[in-house]
Design an enzyme around this catalytic site. Structure first.
Site, mmCIF file in Angstrom:
data_model
loop_
_atom_site.group_PDB
_atom_site.id
_atom_site.type_symbol
_atom_site.label_atom_id
_atom_site.label_comp_id
_atom_site.label_asym_id
_atom_site.label_seq_id
_atom_site.Cartn_x
_atom_site.Cartn_y
_atom_site.Cartn_z
ATOM 1 C CE LYS A 193 -3.348 2.951 0.625
ATOM 2 N NZ LYS A 193 -3.997 3.518 -0.571
ATOM 3 N N GLY A 230 -20.205 -7.055 -21.057
ATOM 4 C CA GLY A 230 -20.781 -6.478 -19.846
ATOM 5 C C GLY A 230 -21.637 -5.263 -20.152
ATOM 6 C CB THR A 231 -21.253 -2.508 -22.632
ATOM 7 O OG1 THR A 231 -19.996 -2.109 -22.096
ATOM 8 C CG2 THR A 231 -22.036 -1.280 -23.060
ATOM 9 C CG PHE A 238 -14.152 2.425 -16.641
ATOM 10 C CD1 PHE A 238 -14.316 3.127 -15.459
ATOM 11 C CD2 PHE A 238 -13.959 1.059 -16.573
ATOM 12 C CE1 PHE A 238 -14.281 2.490 -14.235
ATOM 13 C CE2 PHE A 238 -13.923 0.404 -15.359
ATOM 14 C CZ PHE A 238 -14.088 1.122 -14.179
ATOM 15 C CG HIS A 259 -16.839 -6.096 -27.939
ATOM 16 N ND1 HIS A 259 -18.175 -6.101 -27.636
ATOM 17 C CD2 HIS A 259 -16.305 -5.043 -27.282
ATOM 18 C CE1 HIS A 259 -18.449 -5.086 -26.822
ATOM 19 N NE2 HIS A 259 -17.327 -4.436 -26.595
ATOM 20 C CG HIS A 260 -11.417 -6.884 -29.371
ATOM 21 N ND1 HIS A 260 -10.962 -7.845 -28.496
ATOM 22 C CD2 HIS A 260 -11.799 -5.827 -28.605
ATOM 23 C CE1 HIS A 260 -11.041 -7.398 -27.255
ATOM 24 N NE2 HIS A 260 -11.545 -6.174 -27.292
ATOM 25 C CB ALA A 291 -17.700 0.810 -14.948
ATOM 26 C CE LYS A 320 -16.643 -7.934 -24.181
ATOM 27 N NZ LYS A 320 -15.862 -7.640 -22.951
#
Length: 238
Positions: free
Chosen positions: A41, A143-144, A101, A133-134, A98, A137
């Site tokens: 951290k 997910g979208t 993004f 998509h490509h 997300a 993937k």
């Protein structure tokens, strides 16, 4: 800000480029799985995970247990999302997941919700989603696309879920295609015998996704809790 990139593929490399342009330092780059790396951290302010579905949860939970906030854009692992949130809260750190993004996609999400709210009273229109998509993937649908479907389902009381390629009347069908060198195209179509209505988001490169992820990481620094891209956008436009 010191950033760890978890998943140093094409997206990871674009994230590195954008982060360095914005004055940040990349202190750790991991190809996929963080298991054999030491996390500190004191050296890492935030981690950005764009790895693979099989590695994502391990990466995220390892960061949380070392008090490192995480921005995650990996999809295909969400069966463990609630568990990840619980670990984050127990360890007192911060998390943003997300499905996409991109600033433009998050505007597209708002348009999708508004259009679904308007169309729910017009039963003569059927609705479906297509994503392209490509070929690299790994998960399908994206997910979208799932997020788009879930937003529509929330507006339609007679829709119970979604299915890939074939769906019952009370479900939304999502078509997934994989084509070389396509960053991402999402289309929501409402079809009737009279006409059709479409909204489309077409990504031109990975830079929009990478910029959003880095901006999310900037937002997350020194925070605690579970956040969304809506929180990030609200901080930008307040």
């Amino acid at each position: 800000m010191n950033i760890a990139i978890l998943g140093y593929g094409k997206m990871g490399k674009v994230i590195e480029e954008i982060a360095e342009e914005r004055g940040h330092e990349i202190v750790l780059k991991v190809d996929e799985d963080i298991e054999n790396y030491q996390l500190d951290k004191a050296e890492i302010d935030v981690a950005i995970d764009f790895s693979v579905p099989d590695a994502a949860f391990k990466n995220i939970s390892s960061c949380f247990k070392n008090k490192i906030p995480v921005v995650c854009g990996t999809t295909g692992w969400l069966d463990k999302y609630e568990k990840a949130k619980k670990i984050c809260e127990e360890e007192g750190t911060a998390f943003i997941y997300a499905s996409n993004f991109s600033l433009g996609v998050n505007v597209f999400f708002e348009l999708n919700k508004k259009l679904a709210d308007m169309m729910k009273g017009l039963p003569e229109y059927s609705v479906e989603i297509e994503e392209i998509h490509h070929v690299q993937k790994l998960d399908a649908p994206s997910g979208t696309a799932i997020s788009l479907a879930q937003q529509i389902i929330e507006k339609y009381p007679d829709k119970k879920g979604w299915q890939l390629d074939h769906a019952d009347k009370d479900e939304i069908v999502i078509h997934a295609k994989r084509i070389k060198d396509v960053p991402g195209i999402h289309t929501v179509t409402y079809e009737s015998e009279i006409d059709s209505i479409e909204i489309i988001h077409s990504a031109k490169s990975r830079k929009g996704f990478a910029l959003g992820a880095v901006v999310a990481a900037e937002f997350l620094q020194d925070k605690k809790g579970i956040f969304t891209m809506k929180d990030v956008l609200s901080s930008l436009f307040k």
